[in-house]
Design a protein around this motif. Sequence first.
Motif, PDB file in Angstrom:
ATOM      1  N   PHE A 161       0.894  -0.633  -0.012  1.00  0.00           N
ATOM      2  CA  PHE A 161       0.391  -0.353   0.232  1.00  0.00           C
ATOM      3  C   PHE A 161       0.743   1.616  -0.410  1.00  0.00           C
ATOM      4  CE2 PHE A 161      -2.429  -3.220   2.751  1.00  0.00           C
ATOM      5  CZ  PHE A 161      -3.165  -3.681   1.651  1.00  0.00           C
ATOM      6  N   THR A 187      -2.780   3.999  -3.336  1.00  0.00           N
ATOM      7  CA  THR A 187      -3.187   2.925  -4.476  1.00  0.00           C
ATOM      8  C   THR A 187      -4.577   2.198  -4.304  1.00  0.00           C
ATOM      9  OG1 THR A 187      -1.449   1.185  -2.630  1.00  0.00           O
ATOM     10  CG2 THR A 187      -0.883   3.102  -4.497  1.00  0.00           C
ATOM     11  N   HIS A 188      -4.366   2.080  -2.745  1.00  0.00           N
ATOM     12  CA  HIS A 188      -4.921   0.699  -2.641  1.00  0.00           C
ATOM     13  C   HIS A 188      -6.997   1.824  -1.341  1.00  0.00           C
ATOM     14  CE1 HIS A 188      -2.153  -1.445  -3.344  1.00  0.00           C
ATOM     15  NE2 HIS A 188      -3.245  -3.102  -3.246  1.00  0.00           N
ATOM     16  N   GLU A 189      -7.670   1.724  -1.793  1.00  0.00           N
ATOM     17  CA  GLU A 189      -8.795   2.114  -1.097  1.00  0.00           C
ATOM     18  C   GLU A 189      -8.829   1.718   0.597  1.00  0.00           C
ATOM     19  OE1 GLU A 189     -13.786   2.045  -0.810  1.00  0.00           O
ATOM     20  OE2 GLU A 189     -12.566   0.586  -1.875  1.00  0.00           O
ATOM     21  N   TYR A 224      -8.962   6.530  -4.588  1.00  0.00           N
ATOM     22  CA  TYR A 224      -8.131   5.785  -4.380  1.00  0.00           C
ATOM     23  C   TYR A 224      -7.740   4.745  -5.912  1.00  0.00           C
ATOM     24  CZ  TYR A 224     -12.795   3.083  -3.959  1.00  0.00           C
ATOM     25  OH  TYR A 224     -13.731   3.232  -4.168  1.00  0.00           O
ATOM     26  N   PHE A 253      -7.182   0.258  -6.449  1.00  0.00           N
ATOM     27  CA  PHE A 253      -8.232  -0.899  -5.652  1.00  0.00           C
ATOM     28  C   PHE A 253      -8.572  -0.153  -4.781  1.00  0.00           C
ATOM     29  CE2 PHE A 253      -3.423  -2.120  -7.349  1.00  0.00           C
ATOM     30  CZ  PHE A 253      -4.064  -2.581  -8.375  1.00  0.00           C
ATOM     31  N   HIS A 298     -11.378  -1.656  -1.704  1.00  0.00           N
ATOM     32  CA  HIS A 298     -11.262  -3.277   0.052  1.00  0.00           C
ATOM     33  C   HIS A 298     -11.530  -4.291  -0.964  1.00  0.00           C
ATOM     34  CE1 HIS A 298     -12.840   0.071   2.308  1.00  0.00           C
ATOM     35  NE2 HIS A 298     -11.593  -0.305   2.506  1.00  0.00           N
ATOM     36  N   ASP A 348     -10.573  -5.920  -3.883  1.00  0.00           N
ATOM     37  CA  ASP A 348      -9.215  -5.968  -4.473  1.00  0.00           C
ATOM     38  C   ASP A 348      -7.814  -6.116  -3.269  1.00  0.00           C
ATOM     39  OD1 ASP A 348     -10.349  -5.107  -7.502  1.00  0.00           O
ATOM     40  OD2 ASP A 348      -9.761  -3.431  -6.676  1.00  0.00           O
ATOM     41  N   SER A 349      -8.271  -5.659  -2.626  1.00  0.00           N
ATOM     42  CA  SER A 349      -7.083  -5.969  -1.341  1.00  0.00           C
ATOM     43  C   SER A 349      -7.743  -7.664  -1.259  1.00  0.00           C
ATOM     44  CB  SER A 349      -7.559  -4.469  -0.519  1.00  0.00           C
ATOM     45  OG  SER A 349      -7.357  -3.320  -0.351  1.00  0.00           O
ATOM     46  N   ARG A 393      -1.352  -2.774 -12.133  1.00  0.00           N
ATOM     47  CA  ARG A 393      -2.566  -3.732 -11.839  1.00  0.00           C
ATOM     48  C   ARG A 393      -1.114  -4.829 -11.898  1.00  0.00           C
ATOM     49  NH1 ARG A 393      -7.349  -4.057 -10.482  1.00  0.00           N
ATOM     50  NH2 ARG A 393      -8.894  -1.990 -10.752  1.00  0.00           N
ATOM     51  N   TYR A 442       1.913  -4.666  -9.159  1.00  0.00           N
ATOM     52  CA  TYR A 442       1.284  -4.709  -8.563  1.00  0.00           C
ATOM     53  C   TYR A 442       1.208  -5.916  -8.297  1.00  0.00           C
ATOM     54  CZ  TYR A 442       1.204   0.014  -6.075  1.00  0.00           C
ATOM     55  OH  TYR A 442       1.245   1.330  -5.776  1.00  0.00           O
ATOM     56  N   SER A 468       2.710  -8.844  -4.809  1.00  0.00           N
ATOM     57  CA  SER A 468       1.947  -8.817  -3.703  1.00  0.00           C
ATOM     58  C   SER A 468       2.702 -10.415  -3.486  1.00  0.00           C
ATOM     59  CB  SER A 468       0.437  -9.054  -4.505  1.00  0.00           C
ATOM     60  OG  SER A 468      -0.870  -9.766  -3.279  1.00  0.00           O
TER      61      SER A 468
END
Length: 195
Positions: free
Chosen positions: A33, A86-88, A107, A109, A111, A113-114, A173, A176, A180
């Motif tokens: 994140f 980058t993420h919600e 944001y 990505f 939640h 997506d996370s 994407r 990331y 990830s």
Amino acid sequence: MTQTALARRLLDVIEHDILPLTAKGVEAGNKVFGAAILRKSDLSLVLAETNNELENPLWHGEVHTLKRFYELGERPDTKDLIFLSTHEPCTMCMSAITWAGFDNFYYFFSHEDSRDAFAIPHDLKILKEVFGLEPGGYRRQNAFWHCHAMADLVAVEEAPLRETLSEQSRRIRQTYAELSERYQSTKADNHIPLN
């Protein structure tokens, strides 16, 4: 500032400013994140940062960015700034953005997506267990701020530009996803609560 200029600039900041910092952070064992702060007036970058939970489990990408922002000698007023994540943001990060006085955040990505793409389900679990909210159950427009999904900015663009922005989004994407995988393969070695 047009929506087109904003969409282009926010994607560029993620790809060229936040992602390189996040790659280094993931190599050290941190999550994927990150966040940035830009001026509304000209979309210039004030600061970009990434997750630093190895130092402190509260240093999520957004909170660590706010920490670094408040360490700046001179800083613009938050009402004149855009907050990019980058993420919600999780509930802690949303609260931090609120307490810092930002009237907006964007944001990339969601939640979901996370949880689904990054195997980090804690945001939705905390929303449900602590606050009794389903995914997306918080108010995206409220007395403090309005939040915006980057995908919505890209979707409203006209055909050739939409494809260019969509291609950049796909690149982001993919990068990331690779980060990830790296994080997931090494996370057992770190001591981050809720990893």
